[in-house]
Design an enzyme around this catalytic site. Structure first.
Site, PDB file in Angstrom:
ATOM      1  N   ARG A 172      38.604 -36.499  11.200  1.00  0.00           N
ATOM      2  CA  ARG A 172      39.004 -36.237  12.583  1.00  0.00           C
ATOM      3  C   ARG A 172      40.521 -36.238  12.738  1.00  0.00           C
ATOM      4  O   ARG A 172      41.026 -35.823  13.774  1.00  0.00           O
ATOM      5  CB  ARG A 172      38.392 -37.300  13.514  1.00  0.00           C
ATOM      6  N   ASN A 205      39.110 -44.191  22.690  1.00  0.00           N
ATOM      7  CA  ASN A 205      39.468 -42.771  22.538  1.00  0.00           C
ATOM      8  C   ASN A 205      39.623 -42.185  23.931  1.00  0.00           C
ATOM      9  O   ASN A 205      38.802 -42.466  24.808  1.00  0.00           O
ATOM     10  CB  ASN A 205      38.360 -41.989  21.825  1.00  0.00           C
ATOM     11  N   GLY A 206      40.639 -41.357  24.133  1.00  0.00           N
ATOM     12  CA  GLY A 206      40.855 -40.758  25.450  1.00  0.00           C
ATOM     13  C   GLY A 206      42.196 -41.216  26.003  1.00  0.00           C
ATOM     14  O   GLY A 206      43.044 -41.725  25.262  1.00  0.00           O
ATOM     15  N   GLU A 226      42.878 -14.757  13.870  1.00  0.00           N
ATOM     16  CA  GLU A 226      42.174 -15.843  13.182  1.00  0.00           C
ATOM     17  C   GLU A 226      42.720 -16.032  11.761  1.00  0.00           C
ATOM     18  O   GLU A 226      42.936 -17.164  11.319  1.00  0.00           O
ATOM     19  CB  GLU A 226      40.667 -15.550  13.173  1.00  0.00           C
ATOM     20  N   GLU A 239      47.740 -23.040   9.724  1.00  0.00           N
ATOM     21  CA  GLU A 239      47.351 -24.428   9.976  1.00  0.00           C
ATOM     22  C   GLU A 239      47.179 -25.227   8.690  1.00  0.00           C
ATOM     23  O   GLU A 239      47.430 -26.421   8.664  1.00  0.00           O
ATOM     24  CB  GLU A 239      46.110 -24.538  10.870  1.00  0.00           C
ATOM     25  N   LYS A 280      44.411 -19.470  10.479  1.00  0.00           N
ATOM     26  CA  LYS A 280      43.858 -20.178   9.315  1.00  0.00           C
ATOM     27  C   LYS A 280      44.962 -20.465   8.315  1.00  0.00           C
ATOM     28  O   LYS A 280      45.086 -21.557   7.801  1.00  0.00           O
ATOM     29  CB  LYS A 280      42.772 -19.291   8.704  1.00  0.00           C
ATOM     30  N   TRP A 298      44.937 -41.391  16.584  1.00  0.00           N
ATOM     31  CA  TRP A 298      45.778 -40.200  16.548  1.00  0.00           C
ATOM     32  C   TRP A 298      46.691 -40.335  17.759  1.00  0.00           C
ATOM     33  O   TRP A 298      46.229 -40.305  18.892  1.00  0.00           O
ATOM     34  CB  TRP A 298      44.900 -38.958  16.652  1.00  0.00           C
ATOM     35  N   HIS A 355      57.381  -2.720  18.936  1.00  0.00           N
ATOM     36  CA  HIS A 355      58.005  -3.087  20.217  1.00  0.00           C
ATOM     37  C   HIS A 355      58.817  -4.376  20.084  1.00  0.00           C
ATOM     38  O   HIS A 355      59.098  -5.029  21.083  1.00  0.00           O
ATOM     39  CB  HIS A 355      56.944  -3.207  21.304  1.00  0.00           C
ATOM     40  N   LYS A 391      40.430 -32.576  14.335  1.00  0.00           N
ATOM     41  CA  LYS A 391      39.232 -31.730  14.357  1.00  0.00           C
ATOM     42  C   LYS A 391      38.757 -31.496  15.782  1.00  0.00           C
ATOM     43  O   LYS A 391      38.332 -30.414  16.147  1.00  0.00           O
ATOM     44  CB  LYS A 391      38.129 -32.395  13.534  1.00  0.00           C
ATOM     45  N   CYS A 428      41.040 -39.484  17.378  1.00  0.00           N
ATOM     46  CA  CYS A 428      40.685 -40.876  17.092  1.00  0.00           C
ATOM     47  C   CYS A 428      39.200 -41.035  16.763  1.00  0.00           C
ATOM     48  O   CYS A 428      38.363 -40.288  17.260  1.00  0.00           O
ATOM     49  CB  CYS A 428      40.985 -41.732  18.312  1.00  0.00           C
TER      50      CYS A 428
HETATM   51  O1  M6R Z   1      35.792 -27.684  18.880  1.00  0.00           O
HETATM   52  P1  M6R Z   1      36.428 -26.450  19.480  1.00  0.00           P
HETATM   53  O2  M6R Z   1      35.829 -25.188  18.968  1.00  0.00           O
HETATM   54  O3  M6R Z   1      36.449 -26.500  20.965  1.00  0.00           O
HETATM   55  O4  M6R Z   1      37.922 -26.494  18.966  1.00  0.00           O
HETATM   56  C1  M6R Z   1      38.863 -25.544  19.393  1.00  0.00           C
HETATM   57  C2  M6R Z   1      40.055 -25.516  18.488  1.00  0.00           C
HETATM   58  O5  M6R Z   1      40.705 -26.758  18.483  1.00  0.00           O
HETATM   59  C3  M6R Z   1      39.672 -25.171  17.050  1.00  0.00           C
HETATM   60  O6  M6R Z   1      38.979 -23.946  16.992  1.00  0.00           O
HETATM   61  C4  M6R Z   1      40.919 -25.063  16.142  1.00  0.00           C
HETATM   62  O7  M6R Z   1      41.718 -24.014  16.525  1.00  0.00           O
HETATM   63  C5  M6R Z   1      40.439 -24.940  14.708  1.00  0.00           C
HETATM   64  N1  M6R Z   1      40.411 -26.215  14.078  1.00  0.00           N
HETATM   65  C6  M6R Z   1      41.242 -24.012  13.889  1.00  0.00           C
HETATM   66  O8  M6R Z   1      40.729 -23.911  12.601  1.00  0.00           O
END
Ligand code: M6R
Length: 610
Positions: free
Chosen positions: A27, A101-102, A483, A490, A487, A75, A506, A605, A2
């Site tokens: 966000r 937010n929260g 990673e 997502e 990437k 959100w 395995h 984000k 949010c």
């Molecule tokens: O802000 P942060 O690094 O704590 O966020 C952690 C994850 O939410 C973040 O790395 C997420 O996996 C990425 N957006 C992936 O690209």
């Protein structure tokens, strides 16, 4: 996650709020709304979906007059994303409007209390309960600060809030606990926002509201109170980001722009930490004596930051000879971590606001560990609550998929490993010099990798119709495989899994059938032969393999269908170089599929809920 914007001043509030919310679109959100106070009433507009719908509904804000207002992008957490659940929430009778937010965790209990006192509810949200509870106290106290504080005493959970009152056209209230909120100071006007980009057009003078602080925002000034109602004096900080760096700068997507910014981001992160041929981190509280007594390290983070932690684990064990455990922040609190005063907990977070990570930090502190954070956002909650903080100087990262923040986390963690190694007597002057020069070459290596993207575009064109893509690697390449896979999935929505290459047989190898795509990362030379065997295994089952190796001498040696050969570099620099083709492969695959690259579905984000 949010977004919040609030304004008071001489200008029309609604267009300005909508413009601020646009800057927070990155966000992630599923509905949006604004509320403006005018002539003793609150006028609100809300819409499900993209902000453009709200702009159309209000004629870009022109249909709502007034000089004081709040806005929100939501959100969904409590209740589905729809018009009714969208913020701002307005109390029955229309006296109080609130953006939040929260999560108010005890909202059901508060709702029952309010129902008994004659209140009724239209939404399923916890935030509407907060608005009505403030209204309940405002009716009794007729003082906004008192009313908000009395309501707050009953809140359990996390909150950043902007609150307006129908009969107060000269002020509004901001309040926070656990969720971020900033105040922007202008000339004859003032703002609140959940993040800097919303304010850059108007002001660079920013005050971050501290834990449980409440601010009264007027057009000619701001008064901040701590939780005990003492006035807090805090100087604003000047945000140096240029407005452009929060925009796309000519690229089609923030993600590509941020990928291209990596050489500079990495340079900025490394350069100030190399002094007279040594790594100097400028830790303020964690002393060298404390570092020498460390017996165990936990690295705690989520998502990509966790993957950066996995790479760092290899470096810290190798150079500093301390046992390292890497834990997901969302699990850390529930594993009874073995922590004492000789434990160092390293928290990694780009945003510095990830709630699971923040709670893990608090757990580590409670258990008496030294806590060092690696954070990108200056003054964020994680930075503020850590014993020591090291900033990654990646600059604002807007795309949900992290790229430059991840690579700066990698280099900063590598520098930390070298530093810990030196202080503990395992890295001598010669080795430190070699490691520093290997890391210092990284910006130009990355520049070279970014020069020609045609090969990766072609590979993406071949792969984007795939249903599944597997990634495999060993040692640091395994961490990179995780990673690369994250990437890709997502942003392209292609199902993907990453495995330690030796683990494939395995179980997972049963999924490899003719035509399956496998990305094999084999940059770590000591294990190249083993990776070549793993490539053979999957090819024998019909897989088509893209191999990423380092050093021209390995060209043609992997046995893969396609090869990407990185310039040869020292092990310490490899992860930061290898991630670049993985990022570009994910980007171009998502582009071919026509995905919403910067705002992938269901993702946010900054994840400020548990
Ligand atoms: O802000 P942060 O690094 O704590 O966020 C952690 C994850 O939410 C973040 O790395 C997420 O996996 C990425 N957006 C992936 O690209």
């Amino acid at each position: 996650m949010c977004g919040i914007v609030g304004y008071i001043g001489g200008k029309a509030a609604a267009p300005l709020l909508l413009d601020g919310l646009k800057k927070l679109e990155y966000r992630g959100y599923d509905s949006a709304g604004i509320a403006v106070v005018n002539n003793g009433s609150i006028h609100a507009a809300k819409e499900r979906g993209r902000l453009s719908a709200l702009c159309s509904l209000t004629g870009d804000g022109k249909s709502i007059s007034g000089h004081l207002g709040i806005g929100h992008t939501r959100w969904a957490t409590h209740g589905e994303p729809n018009h009714v659940n969208a913020h701002p929430h307005i109390s029955i009778g229309g006296m109080v409007a609130l953006v939040h937010n929260g999560i108010i965790e005890n909202y059901s209990e508060l709702k029952q209390f309010l129902i008994k006192n004659g209140y009724s509810f239209v939404s399923e949200t916890d935030s509407e309960v907060a608005a009505q509870l403030i209204d309940y106290y405002y009716k009794r106290q007729h003082d906004p600060v008192e009313a908000v504080r009395l309501a707050e005493k009953r809140f359990a959970g996390s909150y950043a809030m902007g609150i307006v009152f129908a009969d107060r056209e000269d002020e509004f209230i901001a309040l926070r606990k656990d969720s971020p909120l900033i105040i922007g100071l202008g000339e004859g006007e003032n703002f609140i926002a959940s993040d800097v980009p919303a304010l850059l057009k108007h002001t660079r003078r920013i005050i971050r509201l501290g834990e449980r602080e409440l601010a009264v925002i007027r057009k000619d000034g701001v008064t901040i109170f701590d939780k005990d109602s003492n006035t807090v004096k805090r100087e604003p900080v000047m945000v140096t980001w240029d407005a452009d760096s929060a925009e796309k700068g000519g690229y089609d997507h923030f993600m590509l722009k941020e990928i291209m910014e990596q050489p500079d981001a990495v340079r900025r992160t490394i350069a100030p930490r190399i002094q007279h041929g040594r790594v100097e981190l400028g830790l303020k509280r964690i002393t060298e004596a404390a570092i020498r007594s460390i017996e165990r390290v936990y690295i705690v983070a989520c998502g990509s930051s966790y993957h950066a932690g996995m790479v760092a684990r290899y470096a810290i064990e190798k150079y500093a000879r301390i046992p390292v455990t890497c834990e997901l922040a969302s699990e850390f609190r529930y594993i009874e971590p073995m922590i004492g005063s000789n434990t160092l907990v390293i928290i990694i977070s780009q945003s510095g606001e990830t709630l699971d990570t923040l709670f893990a930090l608090r757990e580590a502190k409670k258990r008496g560990a030294h806590v060092l954070s690696i954070v990108n956002v200056v003054g964020s909650s994680i930075a503020a609550e850590s014993e020591d903080v090291l900033y990654t100087w990646a600059g604002p990262e807007i795309a949900v998929a992290t790229t430059k923040a991840y690579s700066t986390q990698l280099v900063l963690m590598e520098l930390l490993a070298v530093y810990l190694g030196r202080v503990r007597g395992h890295v001598d002057e010669r080795l430190e010099g070699e490691l520093i020069s290997a890391l210092s070459e990284l910006p130009s290596i990355i520049e070279k990798l970014l020069e020609d993207q045609a090969g990766l575009k072609a590979l993406a064109a071949e792969s984007y119709m795939q249903r599944d893509i597997f990634f495999m690697g060993r040692n640091i390449d395994y961490a990179l495989a995780l990673e690369g896979s994250l990437k890709l999935k997502e942003i392209s929505y292609i199902h993907s899994e990453a495995y330690a290459a030796g683990e494939l047989k395995h179980g997972t190898i049963s999924l490899i059938v003719p035509g399956t795509s496998v990305v094999a990362i084999c940059t770590y030379a000591p294990l190249l032969d083993k990776m070549v065997s793993n490539i053979r295994e999957v090819k024998a089952r019909g897989a088509s393999v893209i191999a990423i190796a380092a050093g021209e001498e390995h060209r043609g040696k992997t046995g893969a269908n396609h090869e990407i050969i990185l310039p040869g570099c020292a092990d310490i620099a490899l992860p930061c170089a290898s991630v670049v083709p993985l990022q570009l492969f994910a980007y171009y695959t998502a582009l071919m599929k026509g995905c919403d690259i910067d705002k992938p579905r269901n993702l946010a984000k900054s994840v400020t809920v548990e």
